[in-house]
Design a protein around this motif. Sequence first.
Motif, PDB file in Angstrom:
ATOM      1  N   LEU A  86      -4.028 -23.522  18.495  1.00 30.80           N
ATOM      2  CA  LEU A  86      -3.327 -23.814  19.315  1.00 30.80           C
ATOM      3  C   LEU A  86      -3.275 -25.547  19.447  1.00 30.80           C
ATOM      4  N   ALA A  87      -4.342 -26.149  19.116  1.00 24.25           N
ATOM      5  CA  ALA A  87      -4.451 -27.736  19.175  1.00 24.25           C
ATOM      6  C   ALA A  87      -3.423 -28.213  18.141  1.00 24.25           C
ATOM      7  N   LYS A  88      -3.186 -27.363  17.159  1.00 23.75           N
ATOM      8  CA  LYS A  88      -2.705 -28.235  15.783  1.00 23.75           C
ATOM      9  C   LYS A  88      -1.229 -28.918  16.269  1.00 23.75           C
ATOM     10  N   PRO A  89      -0.412 -28.359  16.841  1.00 26.50           N
ATOM     11  CA  PRO A  89       0.815 -29.057  17.281  1.00 26.50           C
ATOM     12  C   PRO A  89       0.658 -30.443  17.875  1.00 26.50           C
ATOM     13  N   VAL A  90      -0.333 -30.224  18.895  1.00 28.40           N
ATOM     14  CA  VAL A  90      -0.748 -31.471  19.764  1.00 28.40           C
ATOM     15  C   VAL A  90      -1.131 -32.659  18.946  1.00 28.40           C
ATOM     16  N   LEU A  91      -2.139 -32.088  17.784  1.00 32.02           N
ATOM     17  CA  LEU A  91      -2.893 -33.054  16.901  1.00 32.02           C
ATOM     18  C   LEU A  91      -2.112 -33.711  16.154  1.00 32.02           C
ATOM     19  N   THR A  92      -1.031 -32.944  15.512  1.00 27.88           N
ATOM     20  CA  THR A  92      -0.136 -33.387  14.273  1.00 27.88           C
ATOM     21  C   THR A  92       1.211 -34.044  15.023  1.00 27.88           C
ATOM     22  N   GLY A  93       1.051 -33.960  16.455  1.00 26.67           N
ATOM     23  CA  GLY A  93       2.549 -34.527  16.900  1.00 26.67           C
ATOM     24  C   GLY A  93       2.350 -35.861  17.236  1.00 26.67           C
ATOM     25  N   PRO A  94       3.306 -36.583  17.983  1.00 27.51           N
ATOM     26  CA  PRO A  94       3.375 -38.238  18.094  1.00 27.51           C
ATOM     27  C   PRO A  94       2.341 -38.278  19.017  1.00 27.51           C
ATOM     28  N   ASP A  95       1.766 -39.647  18.938  1.00 30.20           N
ATOM     29  CA  ASP A  95       0.791 -40.201  19.821  1.00 30.20           C
ATOM     30  C   ASP A  95       1.157 -39.859  21.326  1.00 30.20           C
ATOM     31  N   THR A 130       6.765 -17.139  33.430  1.00 32.56           N
ATOM     32  CA  THR A 130       7.319 -17.167  31.880  1.00 32.56           C
ATOM     33  C   THR A 130       8.275 -18.175  31.417  1.00 32.56           C
ATOM     34  N   GLY A 131       9.001 -18.245  32.172  1.00 32.05           N
ATOM     35  CA  GLY A 131      10.232 -19.582  32.237  1.00 32.05           C
ATOM     36  C   GLY A 131       9.355 -20.560  32.210  1.00 32.05           C
ATOM     37  N   GLU A 132       8.538 -21.003  32.944  1.00 29.80           N
ATOM     38  CA  GLU A 132       7.687 -22.165  32.992  1.00 29.80           C
ATOM     39  C   GLU A 132       6.869 -22.426  31.803  1.00 29.80           C
ATOM     40  N   ARG A 133       6.384 -21.312  31.573  1.00 29.35           N
ATOM     41  CA  ARG A 133       5.244 -21.568  30.375  1.00 29.35           C
ATOM     42  C   ARG A 133       5.932 -21.509  29.039  1.00 29.35           C
ATOM     43  N   ALA A 134       6.781 -20.642  28.886  1.00 24.97           N
ATOM     44  CA  ALA A 134       7.189 -20.581  27.350  1.00 24.97           C
ATOM     45  C   ALA A 134       7.503 -21.957  26.737  1.00 24.97           C
ATOM     46  N   PRO A 135       8.367 -22.948  27.503  1.00 29.12           N
ATOM     47  CA  PRO A 135       8.542 -24.180  26.857  1.00 29.12           C
ATOM     48  C   PRO A 135       7.359 -25.097  26.682  1.00 29.12           C
ATOM     49  N   ARG A 136       6.153 -24.927  27.221  1.00 34.21           N
ATOM     50  CA  ARG A 136       5.318 -25.660  26.815  1.00 34.21           C
ATOM     51  C   ARG A 136       4.443 -25.143  25.770  1.00 34.21           C
ATOM     52  N   TRP A 137       4.804 -24.029  25.412  1.00 31.24           N
ATOM     53  CA  TRP A 137       4.135 -23.353  24.123  1.00 31.24           C
ATOM     54  C   TRP A 137       5.046 -23.155  23.076  1.00 31.24           C
ATOM     55  N   THR A 138       6.282 -23.607  23.050  1.00 35.83           N
ATOM     56  CA  THR A 138       7.337 -23.481  21.955  1.00 35.83           C
ATOM     57  C   THR A 138       6.704 -23.701  20.696  1.00 35.83           C
ATOM     58  N   ASP A 139       6.010 -25.147  20.483  1.00 35.72           N
ATOM     59  CA  ASP A 139       5.850 -25.526  19.198  1.00 35.72           C
ATOM     60  C   ASP A 139       4.437 -24.568  18.599  1.00 35.72           C
ATOM     61  N   VAL A 140       3.620 -24.159  19.394  1.00 38.00           N
ATOM     62  CA  VAL A 140       2.527 -23.343  18.996  1.00 38.00           C
ATOM     63  C   VAL A 140       2.982 -21.838  18.698  1.00 38.00           C
ATOM     64  N   ILE A 141       3.770 -21.251  19.566  1.00 33.02           N
ATOM     65  CA  ILE A 141       4.293 -19.936  19.107  1.00 33.02           C
ATOM     66  C   ILE A 141       5.103 -20.037  17.981  1.00 33.02           C
ATOM     67  N   LYS A 142       5.914 -20.821  18.056  1.00 35.82           N
ATOM     68  CA  LYS A 142       6.892 -20.658  16.687  1.00 35.82           C
ATOM     69  C   LYS A 142       6.105 -20.910  15.344  1.00 35.82           C
ATOM     70  N   LEU A 192       2.672 -20.075  14.959  1.00 33.26           N
ATOM     71  CA  LEU A 192       1.579 -18.851  14.748  1.00 33.26           C
ATOM     72  C   LEU A 192       2.437 -17.835  14.418  1.00 33.26           C
ATOM     73  N   ALA A 193       3.765 -17.584  15.081  1.00 26.69           N
ATOM     74  CA  ALA A 193       3.992 -16.115  14.808  1.00 26.69           C
ATOM     75  C   ALA A 193       5.352 -16.232  13.880  1.00 26.69           C
ATOM     76  N   ARG A 194       5.616 -17.463  13.473  1.00 26.19           N
ATOM     77  CA  ARG A 194       6.646 -17.639  12.345  1.00 26.19           C
ATOM     78  C   ARG A 194       7.991 -17.492  12.898  1.00 26.19           C
ATOM     79  N   LEU A 195       8.407 -18.370  13.833  1.00 27.53           N
ATOM     80  CA  LEU A 195       9.523 -18.083  14.705  1.00 27.53           C
ATOM     81  C   LEU A 195      10.565 -19.301  14.168  1.00 27.53           C
ATOM     82  N   SER A 196      11.884 -19.140  14.308  1.00 24.88           N
ATOM     83  CA  SER A 196      13.081 -20.165  13.845  1.00 24.88           C
ATOM     84  C   SER A 196      13.160 -20.829  15.635  1.00 24.88           C
ATOM     85  N   ASP A 197      12.973 -20.139  16.460  1.00 26.85           N
ATOM     86  CA  ASP A 197      13.368 -20.634  17.847  1.00 26.85           C
ATOM     87  C   ASP A 197      13.398 -19.565  18.902  1.00 26.85           C
TER      88      ASP A 197
END
Length: 959
Positions: free
Chosen positions: A698-707, A842-854, A856-861
């Motif tokens: 779950l930390a990977k997107p944050v770690l590889t993201g922008p500073d 859920t509406g609030e949570r989902a955007p916070r985890w878009t990168d991660v979920i995409k 780990l679950a191999r999603l396009s969107d």
Amino acid sequence: MIEKNYQPADIEGRMSLVWEDARAFSAGRPDRREADPFTIVIPPPNVTGSLHMGHALNNTLQDILCRFERMRGRDVLWQPGTDHAGIATQMVVERQLMERQQPGRREMGREKFLERVWQWKDESGGTIINQLKRLGASCDWSRERFTMDEGLSKAVVKVFVELHRAGLIYKDKRLVNWDPKLLTAISDLEVQQVEVKGNLWYLRYPLEGKTFSPEDPTSFIVVATTRPETMLGDTAVAVHPEDERYQHLIGKRVILPLVGREIPIVADTYSDPDKGSGAVKVTPAHDFNDFEIGRRHGLPQISVFDKEGCLNLVDNEDYLRELPEASEEFAREFHGIERFAARKKIVERLKNFGFLERIEPNTHMVPHGDRSGVVIEPFLTDQWYVDAKTLAQPAIAAVRSGATTFVPKNWEKTYFDWMENIQPWCISRQLWWGHQIPAWYGPDGKVFVAETEEEAIGHAIGYYVEQEVITPEQGREMALDRNKRAGFITRDEDVLDTWFSSALWPFSTLGWPDDVPEVKRYYPTNVLVTGFDIIFFWVARMMMMGLHFMGEVSFSTVYIHALVRDEKGAKMSKSKGNVIDPLALIDEYGADALRFTLAAMAAQGRDIKLSASRVEGYRNFATKLWNACRFAEMNDCALPEGFEAAKAEETLNRWIAHETAAATREVTEAIEAYRFNDAAGAIYRFVWNVYCDWYLELAKPVLTGPDSAAKAETRAMVAWARDEILKLLHPFMPFITEALWETTADRDGLLTLAPWPHRVDVPTVAEIAALSAASFADPLVPPMAPSLFVPFDASSFKDEAAEAEIGWVVDLVTAIRSVRAEMNIPPATLMPLVLVGASAETGERAPRWTDVIKRLARLSDISFADRAPEGSAQLVVRGEVAALPLKGVVDLAAERTRLGKEIAKADADIERVDKKLGNPNFVAKAAEEVVEEEREKREAAIARKAKLEEALGRLASVG
RNA sequence: GGGCACGUAGCUCAGCGGGAGAGCACUACCUUGACAUGGUAGGGGUCACAGGUUCGAUCCCUGUCGUGCCCA
């Protein structure tokens, strides 16, 4: 830089040196002067021994406790050493002399021989100590002791003399277990009962006053015996007092065949009417039961063997007393015959004269010496004894009162059983290697016990002057002139049982009887860790000696661990050839993997059946940790000074803090309760299934993201949790954790001395300053890293909100993966996800985890909708629907089947709960929380089913 | 003969009064930027058998069968 591959062999040797150089395991470190001591004495292995699986388990558990307490800030003394193993060592050296075709023990004499033994000890005695070091045992090696050391020998002499003075050691003529090969007495506990296929020989003993005829049953009595050769020493025949067959014979006499001795028929309940003929021959000098019968009836004891187990008849006064002259010829004929040859010859002779009725095959237990392997001969000799019965009383009371407790508790029963039936402890051994008994004999055999020969001579002179054996003048001359008294008294040649010195181990190793501060500081010890097989050998004796001489129990807890067995559950032994060599496992998988395996399998009250595949699995666990640390390193994760985990802001980071605290509590509480397997399981799951599987992913997107601030905080948190893991895992896997601790950051101190996460006594700033000062004052003590003292209270930290949010992400990802696998959607296919009728949360949570979920679950969107798109696979996660719309990719029939299965599962749940709730007794009698829980379960299942049915309905409308 | 354990997934073992777990093995898929010493998903158990206690037993009690250990 962390090496690419984890190679245990590369790091284990190096870490041992690091610890040694830092004197990390020394007791009494200056920075712990004020700390509570924590003491364990190692059960001293034989100096002749080499590490077997039992040692590996025993010492792994001790090491876990010691490293744990050391990290908790205690002043730990783990006292190492070996015992001199009297018989075993003497045998080793004698064998060596024989192999080298050098003069034997007797030819070279006592003094020379002992020199050889010491020489052997200096050259080869360190084997097991080095093997313990390879295992990672964090003993204070600078304090290593040996039972034959000067100091420990001094303790032995003092104890012997004082117990003798108190009447608790005495000399007595009793039956002992005699080893006719090693020519020494051995203890009951060194005797192995082995099932042997033998015979029962039925012998006819002619009745006195009748004319013996094999044809006339009234002319003899039949006795059954497993050892016909001892009949030469018979002094009675015993029958049961209520056995009707023999009533008329009680009090009559029989003539002992071949010998001619007249012996009585006595009534004794020992004789079992249902066994053999119901009549037994009684040989008090060659059988423990017969010895007791003999005592009850005042029978003479006639020993017919010599110490090598050969018939000893000629000039044997006891044997020849009151015998007709003709029997001297018989004595000459049989004299000197070895016992088993004698058996044959005697049976043959009995047969020739019609005294042998019949032979019946009989399987029975025969005592064997566990060192020599030969059949033990009960033998009548003079030996020294400890009055164990008297000494046992306080030792029993100490366990009854709870001053010492056993873990698991059920071993107390075994302890009591043994202690309450304890026999006099024979402590003399006819060996040369050991503590020679401090007793001297005067010209008339009078014994003088003293700490030194000088002292003994003093007593002797005084005594014999008083007895007027020598004149006062002679006495004075002897006292003044060494030459005049030479040979006046002679020292007892025998040595003491090895366990006599081992019994003093918990205090003799600390320096007792000298008045040294260590005795006061480290005694009583905290816990003794051992296998149940030596409760009797050792635990009981330490208890007795500790209480008598120190006035306090030797240890407050006795942890009894399992026996390590082979895959069939049999005890591992060299003779069975079923041993698994721990050193081979260390070579193959590393000491850390072996240790972790043993800890993970050390469930209380259950024996360990070890298999190599488990060790391999835990080696893989070490590799996993290694790679996780490499990941942290590659992402520049480091702990900034003054970082406070409890103040992290990111939900993900608060979540790992929450999980770390929970794991810390679990591990800590489990070790405190000696539940080593639970502790190992908790840290294993935390490292692999929480930290690696989810946190790092779950930390990977944050770690590889922008500073960003989030990235900085996450880097710190990855490093922080890693450090906590290294600490929690250190007691179990000391090498890899210390190595990673060293490599992953610029540390000020060793991990092995770092504070345990759960430490209650987090020092104040002032204390830190004081500690640092103390540390710097001694250059050998590495100072503690200030950053380690940043408070994180694992005992109370919780964040349920973070737990709920990350839990949702985990569930969602898992559910999507599961559907994808079931629908055979290739990993390369990226799918869109639609959250259907999402709640505000859920509406609030989902955007916070878009990168991660995409990712780990191999999603396009990820998008939102009120209704699931047509032709989509639908899943229910925490009460809400998520849809994977992929017309054409989703096989409608397969999806229908999948949903059907899900609904069936929900139905089963509902049915089970309904059955319970439908039972009026359940609702009335079960605990309220339980009923409430069931109601909640029912609601959840019903809601889930509804969503699933809705999904199925939509599918039907499409296709 | 007396005592103490133990019979839970193919194997080695946890759990122990309210939804059967782990490691290894097995099946399918994955050369995804820490890790194939790996990842993802999955299959597999009437918790030895028979009674009893309980609203409810894999778990407590009794018995039977089987296995192991210790002591006589």
